[in-house]
Design an enzyme around this catalytic site. Structure first.
Site, PDB file in Angstrom:
ATOM      1  N   ASP A  11       0.870  -1.198   0.000  1.00  0.00           N
ATOM      2  CA  ASP A  11       0.000   0.000   0.000  1.00  0.00           C
ATOM      3  C   ASP A  11       0.898   1.237   0.000  1.00  0.00           C
ATOM      4  OD1 ASP A  11      -0.818   0.526   3.539  1.00  0.00           O
ATOM      5  OD2 ASP A  11       0.960  -0.360   2.638  1.00  0.00           O
ATOM      6  N   ASP A  16       6.972   1.543   2.909  1.00  0.00           N
ATOM      7  CA  ASP A  16       6.874   0.589   1.801  1.00  0.00           C
ATOM      8  C   ASP A  16       7.918   0.917   0.728  1.00  0.00           C
ATOM      9  OD1 ASP A  16       4.071   1.297   2.897  1.00  0.00           O
ATOM     10  OD2 ASP A  16       3.678  -0.609   1.910  1.00  0.00           O
ATOM     11  N   ASP A 241       7.940  -1.753   7.287  1.00  0.00           N
ATOM     12  CA  ASP A 241       7.987  -2.506   6.022  1.00  0.00           C
ATOM     13  C   ASP A 241       9.418  -2.832   5.606  1.00  0.00           C
ATOM     14  OD1 ASP A 241       5.180  -0.766   4.504  1.00  0.00           O
ATOM     15  OD2 ASP A 241       5.266  -2.454   5.889  1.00  0.00           O
TER      16      ASP A 241
HETATM   17  O1  RIB Z   1       1.421  -0.457  10.889  1.00  0.00           O
HETATM   18  C1  RIB Z   1       2.452  -0.215   9.962  1.00  0.00           C
HETATM   19  C2  RIB Z   1       2.033  -0.625   8.595  1.00  0.00           C
HETATM   20  O2  RIB Z   1       0.920   0.162   8.177  1.00  0.00           O
HETATM   21  C3  RIB Z   1       3.125  -0.374   7.535  1.00  0.00           C
HETATM   22  O3  RIB Z   1       2.995  -1.318   6.518  1.00  0.00           O
HETATM   23  C4  RIB Z   1       2.788   0.989   7.014  1.00  0.00           C
HETATM   24  O4  RIB Z   1       3.249   1.181   5.672  1.00  0.00           O
HETATM   25  C5  RIB Z   1       1.286   0.927   7.030  1.00  0.00           C
HETATM   26  O5  RIB Z   1       0.855   0.234   5.857  1.00  0.00           O
HETATM   27 CA    CA Z   2       2.737  -0.551   4.205  1.00  0.00          CA
END
Ligand code: RIB
Ligand code: CA
Length: 312
Positions: A11, A16, A241
């Site tokens: 996402d 990420d 991530d």
């Molecule tokens: O809680 C952290 C996660 O939520 C990570 O993947 C961040 O990118 C969000 O997607």
């Molecule tokens: Ca994420």
């Protein structure tokens, strides 16, 4: 060395993006595809952010658009954490790039079924795409080599509520389907991110000095840094991530783990999205998860530095 085959579901927001750089710049890894999912930001923005990051590292890996929202509820994004554009609102040109397809769930299924026993799937967002894939093709359970998920938390508190981490909270029904599907997965939860993946300001400055990619990876964390300063009270910002990707790339950086049955609470109560780690076997359910409790921080940072160091 035999190339390993990854598929990444994301996402795409600021942490990420760092995880994508780590995988896309690793010469031992062949990323067969990326599927995007709504979570941190809208599916459109997550897709553009993934395409921007892919382009930045000169990758041509196909980016496939996945689910535009959770299975049974409206999207509740995290713009307050990562910025309105999901990439720190620093003025990046995050528009106008074309994805490879709008069949992200099918692309995930095809990668796994066309490469039996070879695909290492890394999920970095809500599990909407994976849940849909499991409903469409249960055969992925036996065909996938491993699944590493950034999500949940083996130790409280969570980050979006006292009980839940964002990815499992944003689409708890999808997480429930995944953990009860028979799929074996590795949980890189919120707890190990705050324990082992916090980047304090001095380290951020050092990583930024590595070059173009270092500057990108650190500068996009601008909004997250303020959120951590004011909300999660971290001495810096954390990269959950990127830590999950490091574990996917180098499983041996894990220093403490256990296999337990892990469940997720669905619905809208105060426990929405909570991870239930059955450490004492009370449920009588067979373990479905490599629960990761501790990681070697220095080895994580080595992988991070290597991925952010500009090529000679
Ligand atoms: O809680 C952290 C996660 O939520 C990570 O993947 C961040 O990118 C969000 O997607
Ligand atoms: Ca994420």
């Amino acid at each position: 060395m035999v190339e390993r085959k990854f598929f990444i579901d994301t996402d795409t927001a600021t942490d990420d993006a760092v995880a994508l750089v780590m995988a896309l710049r690793n010469s031992d890894i062949d990323v067969l595809g990326i599927s995007t999912v709504a979570g941190n930001c809208t599916i459109e923005q997550a897709t553009q952010n993934a395409l921007y990051t892919q382009n930045l590292v000169g990758s041509t890996v196909p980016v496939h658009v996945g689910a535009a929202g959770p299975l049974m509820r409206d999207l509740q994004s995290a713009h307050h954490v990562h910025g309105q554009d999901g990439m720190g609102d620093i003025g990046l040109e995050l528009h106008g790039r074309e994805p490879a397809s709008y069949r992200g769930v099918q692309a995930l299924i095809d990668a796994i079924m066309d490469n039996p026993g070879e695909i290492e799937l890394v999920t970095l967002g809500p599990l909407t795409n994976l849940a849909l894939a499991l409903r469409l093709e249960p055969g992925i359970i036996d065909s996938v080599k491993r699944v590493v998920s950034m999500g949940g938390t083996a130790v409280l508190p969570g980050n979006v509520t006292a009980l839940a981490e964002f990815n499992f909270w944003a689409d708890p029904e999808a997480a429930f389907i995944v953990v009860n599907s028979g799929l074996q997965f590795e949980m890189a939860g919120w707890d190990i991110s705050t324990a082992h993946a916090v980047i304090h300001d001095g380290l951020a400055a050092e990583l930024r000095s590595l070059g173009t990619l270092g500057a990108f990876a650190m500068d996009i964390q601008a909004v997250l840094r303020e959120f951590c300063r004011n909300e999660t009270m971290l001495d810096g910002f954390d990269l959950p991530d990127a830590l999950a990707m490091a574990i996917a790339i180098e499983p041996t950086i894990v220093t403490r783990e256990a296999h337990h049955f892990v469940d997720v609470i669905s619905g809208d109560g105060p426990a929405r999205g909570q991870t239930i780690v059955d450490e004492r076997g009370n449920s009588g359910r067979e373990p479905n998860c490599r629960v990761i409790y501790e990681v070697d921080r220095e080895r994580f940072l080595q992988l991070l530095r290597a991925s952010l160091t500009d090529s000679p």
